[in-house]
Every structure is written in C-alpha cells, then in structure tokens.
Write an enzyme that holds these catalytic residues in place. Structure first.
Site, PDB file in Angstrom:
ATOM      1  CB  ALA A  65      -0.876  -0.013   1.243  1.00 15.56           C
ATOM      2  N   GLY A 109       0.657  -5.030   0.954  1.00 12.81           N
ATOM      3  CA  GLY A 109      -0.572  -5.106   0.157  1.00 12.81           C
ATOM      4  C   GLY A 109      -0.342  -5.717  -1.223  1.00 12.81           C
ATOM      5  CD  GLU A 112      -1.857  -7.792   3.092  1.00 11.61           C
ATOM      6  OE1 GLU A 112      -1.760  -6.601   2.719  1.00 11.61           O
ATOM      7  OE2 GLU A 112      -2.123  -8.100   4.258  1.00 11.61           O
ATOM      8  CD  GLU A 132       2.094  -5.473   5.607  1.00 11.10           C
ATOM      9  OE1 GLU A 132       2.945  -6.349   5.871  1.00 11.10           O
ATOM     10  OE2 GLU A 132       1.157  -5.652   4.808  1.00 11.10           O
TER      11      GLU A 132
HETATM   12  N1  CO8 Z   1       4.582   3.201  -0.867  1.00 13.86           N
HETATM   13  C1  CO8 Z   1       4.953   4.370  -1.461  1.00 13.86           C
HETATM   14  N2  CO8 Z   1       6.063   4.504  -2.208  1.00 13.86           N
HETATM   15  C2  CO8 Z   1       6.830   3.409  -2.349  1.00 13.86           C
HETATM   16  C3  CO8 Z   1       6.522   2.179  -1.765  1.00 13.86           C
HETATM   17  C4  CO8 Z   1       5.327   2.094  -1.000  1.00 13.86           C
HETATM   18  N3  CO8 Z   1       4.909   0.954  -0.421  1.00 13.86           N
HETATM   19  N4  CO8 Z   1       7.503   1.283  -2.076  1.00 13.86           N
HETATM   20  C5  CO8 Z   1       8.378   1.954  -2.847  1.00 13.86           C
HETATM   21  N5  CO8 Z   1       7.993   3.228  -3.012  1.00 13.86           N
HETATM   22  C6  CO8 Z   1       8.674   4.304  -3.754  1.00 13.86           C
HETATM   23  C7  CO8 Z   1       9.891   4.801  -2.992  1.00 13.86           C
HETATM   24  O1  CO8 Z   1       9.519   5.732  -2.010  1.00 13.86           O
HETATM   25  C8  CO8 Z   1      10.697   5.402  -4.130  1.00 13.86           C
HETATM   26  O2  CO8 Z   1      10.160   6.658  -4.454  1.00 13.86           O
HETATM   27  P1  CO8 Z   1      11.124   7.980  -4.531  1.00 13.86           P
HETATM   28  O3  CO8 Z   1      12.055   7.661  -5.656  1.00 13.86           O
HETATM   29  O4  CO8 Z   1      10.167   9.066  -4.800  1.00 13.86           O
HETATM   30  O5  CO8 Z   1      11.824   8.039  -3.225  1.00 13.86           O
HETATM   31  C9  CO8 Z   1      10.416   4.469  -5.299  1.00 13.86           C
HETATM   32  O6  CO8 Z   1       9.205   3.778  -4.969  1.00 13.86           O
HETATM   33  C10 CO8 Z   1      11.506   3.426  -5.515  1.00 13.86           C
HETATM   34  O7  CO8 Z   1      11.706   2.758  -4.287  1.00 13.86           O
HETATM   35  P2  CO8 Z   1      13.150   2.573  -3.618  1.00 13.86           P
HETATM   36  O8  CO8 Z   1      14.047   3.710  -3.998  1.00 13.86           O
HETATM   37  O9  CO8 Z   1      12.936   2.346  -2.158  1.00 13.86           O
HETATM   38  O10 CO8 Z   1      13.630   1.263  -4.368  1.00 13.86           O
HETATM   39  P3  CO8 Z   1      14.647   0.167  -3.829  1.00 13.86           P
HETATM   40  O11 CO8 Z   1      14.900  -0.733  -4.985  1.00 13.86           O
HETATM   41  O12 CO8 Z   1      15.801   0.800  -3.149  1.00 13.86           O
HETATM   42  O13 CO8 Z   1      13.826  -0.642  -2.683  1.00 13.86           O
HETATM   43  C11 CO8 Z   1      11.916  -1.781  -1.784  1.00 13.86           C
HETATM   44  C12 CO8 Z   1      12.714  -1.391  -3.038  1.00 13.86           C
HETATM   45  C13 CO8 Z   1      12.703  -2.761  -0.921  1.00 13.86           C
HETATM   46  C14 CO8 Z   1      10.631  -2.465  -2.257  1.00 13.86           C
HETATM   47  C15 CO8 Z   1      11.571  -0.516  -0.949  1.00 13.86           C
HETATM   48  O14 CO8 Z   1      11.001   0.457  -1.831  1.00 13.86           O
HETATM   49  C16 CO8 Z   1      10.586  -0.742   0.159  1.00 13.86           C
HETATM   50  O15 CO8 Z   1      10.948  -1.248   1.200  1.00 13.86           O
HETATM   51  N6  CO8 Z   1       9.295  -0.334  -0.024  1.00 13.86           N
HETATM   52  C17 CO8 Z   1       8.277  -0.399   0.994  1.00 13.86           C
HETATM   53  C18 CO8 Z   1       7.786  -1.824   1.186  1.00 13.86           C
HETATM   54  C19 CO8 Z   1       6.746  -1.874   2.292  1.00 13.86           C
HETATM   55  O16 CO8 Z   1       6.991  -1.530   3.420  1.00 13.86           O
HETATM   56  N7  CO8 Z   1       5.516  -2.310   1.945  1.00 13.86           N
HETATM   57  C20 CO8 Z   1       4.424  -2.412   2.861  1.00 13.86           C
HETATM   58  C21 CO8 Z   1       3.617  -1.155   2.829  1.00 13.86           C
HETATM   59  S1  CO8 Z   1       2.292  -1.137   4.027  1.00 13.86           S
HETATM   60  C22 CO8 Z   1       1.098  -2.153   3.351  1.00 13.86           C
HETATM   61  O17 CO8 Z   1       1.263  -2.669   2.271  1.00 13.86           O
HETATM   62  C23 CO8 Z   1      -0.137  -2.365   4.127  1.00 13.86           C
HETATM   63  C24 CO8 Z   1      -1.159  -3.150   3.302  1.00 13.86           C
HETATM   64  C25 CO8 Z   1      -2.456  -3.319   4.045  1.00 13.86           C
HETATM   65  C26 CO8 Z   1      -3.464  -2.227   3.700  1.00 13.86           C
HETATM   66  C27 CO8 Z   1      -4.518  -2.189   4.750  1.00 13.86           C
HETATM   67  C28 CO8 Z   1      -5.920  -2.212   4.238  1.00 13.86           C
HETATM   68  C29 CO8 Z   1      -6.931  -2.476   5.315  1.00 13.86           C
END
Ligand code: CO8
Length: 258
Positions: A65, A109, A112, A132
C-alpha cells in the site's frame, strides 16, 4: 475507460491488467485500486473475456500500500472510511479466474493482492513479504489470514514478525505460488495458462473457483457436500454432454458455456 495507473489489454479471450505506477513500484493508492476494481468488473462483464491476468513490472508486482498516502491518516479516518475494505471485497467477488503473474517485489498489500487472485505464477526474481511490521503496523489485506492458510503458521509468523522476504523458490516450496519460471518467460507462461483455462466451459471454470474458495470458508464435510452438489449440477449443462461426447468420439470439445 481510460486509466492512468493500470494498463488493460484484451486479446484472445484474456484480459491482462498491468499495474503501472513505476515511480512508486506500483504501490497501491486509492486511484490504482479504484481503477483495478473497475477494470476487473469490466472484464467480468465482457463476454469475450474468459480469464484475467494481473501483473506488474519486472521490478515490482506491487511494493505494498502507498506509505506516503497512508502516513498522515488517523485511526478515525481509517476506520470510518473502512480503508481499502470495499476494494478488497470487490476484487474477491470477481467470478472469472484471475492469475497473478508476479515478478520482483510483492510486498505488504502487493503480496496480499497476489493472494486475492486464484493462483500465482512467479518469476525467479519474485520476492514476497509482509514487511508492515517495520512501519509500526501489520498486514491488513490478508497477510495474517490468507498467507497463514497458504504457507502455515510457522512461516506466516516468521514473515509477519520479522518482515523478511521470501524468494520465489521458497514461495513455491511453501505452497504460495503454483509455478516459477525465468523472468523473461513469465508473461508467456501466464498467457499460456490463461489460454488453457479460456478453452474450458465457463460453467465448470466458475464452479471450480467457487468450490476451491469455499474450502477456505467451511468445514471439510460441508465443503465436500458443496463440491458434490455443484458437481451434480454440472450435469444440467450442455457443456457436460458435449465434453463427454467429445471424449467418446475422440475429438476436441466445443464448449458453449451453457
Ligand atoms: N509506498 C509508497 N512509495 C513506495 C513504496 C510504498 N509501499 N515502495 C516503494 N515506493 C517508492 C519509494 O519511495 C521510491 O520513491 P522515490 O524515488 O520518490 O523516493 C520508489 O518507490 C523506488 O523505491 P526505492 O528507492 O525504495 O527502491 P529500492 O529498490 O531501493 O527498494 C523496496 C525497493 C525494498 C521495495 C523498498 O522500496 C521498500 O521497502 N518499499 C516499501 C515496502 C513496504 O513496506 N511495503 C508495505 C507497505 S504497508 C502495506 O502494504 C499495508 C497493506 C495493508 C493495507 C490495509 C488495508 C486495510
């Protein structure tokens, strides 16, 4: 309908929906999920579509998400809008089969969403995770429920508590994905599986989807009774007569979804 965060292509009875927010690794925000729900409902209503593929880019199916969208929300906002609840329910109400073709990150998400599909074909670069916990929250769209049913308590606890990623090989071994293929072959493999499903009677296809999904909701004896009754009911279809005649006559069946 024109979409901004997904790409929809319909070819040979298969609708392929590609998540397309490359700058955010396909993170799920309101717009993307609304567009996804609309595209799935259009595919459901389109008689030409017999199977759906949901995919992302080589680098990310979806990295979760959208954290930037969620970060300032309060409990009252999350609860009163039932954040992502309606979209979850709408996706799981689609009756046509949905194959997730996952390459790269399927996190939070994203993992999921892949599990809401009917089965997952992964590339050898796929990484699944429920990270998360690193954000001070927990899974909210099935990471503590569907994942546990797919891979068992021990691995689901491990994934949800440590936030570690699972590679494609481990995901296949654990039963999360049905097949793993080289990344260059992913779309081809998904299209081939979708093409095989598209040849079947939609009556059988939708019955199978309902029966397998019922197994997650009910006891074994209730599920077996449901399966048997649906099996019996398929003998009311022309496609059952056609399928069995074609077998006896050693020819390809011509199903008409009746
Ligand atoms: N949300 C928003 N932006 C994101 C997300 C995300 N989940 N993941 C990546 N991005 C963005 C980064 O911020 C970055 O943007 P910018 O260049 O503007 O800074 C761009 O995508 C590229 O990402 P990275 O530079 O971080 O790329 P890397 O290759 O270095 O890393 C990763 C890749 C490991 C995937 C890293 O981006 C990461 O850890 N992302 C977050 C993963 C995460 O924590 N996901 C869980 C999110 S919470 C969730 O999913 C809850 C779901 C349940 C919903 C509830 C409903 C009831």
């Amino acid at each position: 309908m024109a979409y901004e965060t997904i790409i929809v292509e319909v070819e040979d009875h298969v609708a392929q929906i590609t998540l397309n927010r490359p700058d955010a690794l396909n993170a799920l925000n309101d717009q993307l999920l609304q567009e996804l729900v609309s595209a799935l409902q259009e595919a459901q209503a389109n008689d030409k579509v017999r199977c759906i593929i949901l995919t992302g880019s080589d680098k990310a199916f979806a990295a979760g998400a959208d954290v930037k969208m969620m970060s300032d929300k309060s409990f009252v906002e999350m609860f009163s809008e039932d954040f992502f609840g309606a979209q979850h329910d709408a996706i799981t109400r689609i009756r046509k089969p949905i194959i997730a073709a996952v390459s790269g990150y399927a996190l939070g998400g994203g993992c999921e969403l892949a599990m809401m599909c009917d089965f997952i074909i992964a590339s050898d670069t796929a990484k699944f995770g429920q990270p998360e916990i690193n954000l001070g929250i927990m899974a909210g769209l099935g990471g503590s429920q569907r994942l546990t049913r797919f891979i068992g308590k021990s691995k689901a606890m491990d994934m949800n508590l440590t936030g570690r990623f699972m590679d494609a090989e481990e995901a296949e071994r654990a039963g999360l994905v049905s097949r793993v293929v080289p990344v260059k072959k992913l779309k081809e493999e998904a299209r081939s599986a979708a093409g095989k499903i598209a040849e079947k009677s939609m009556m059988s296809v939708m019955a199978v989807k309902e029966a397998v999904n019922r197994s997650f909701e009910t006891t074994l004896s209730e599920g077996l009774l449901f399966e048997r009754r649906v099996f019996h009911s398929l003998f009311a279809t022309e496609d059952q007569a056609e399928g069995m005649s074609a077998f006896k006559e050693k020819r390809q069946a011509q199903f008409r979804d009746k």
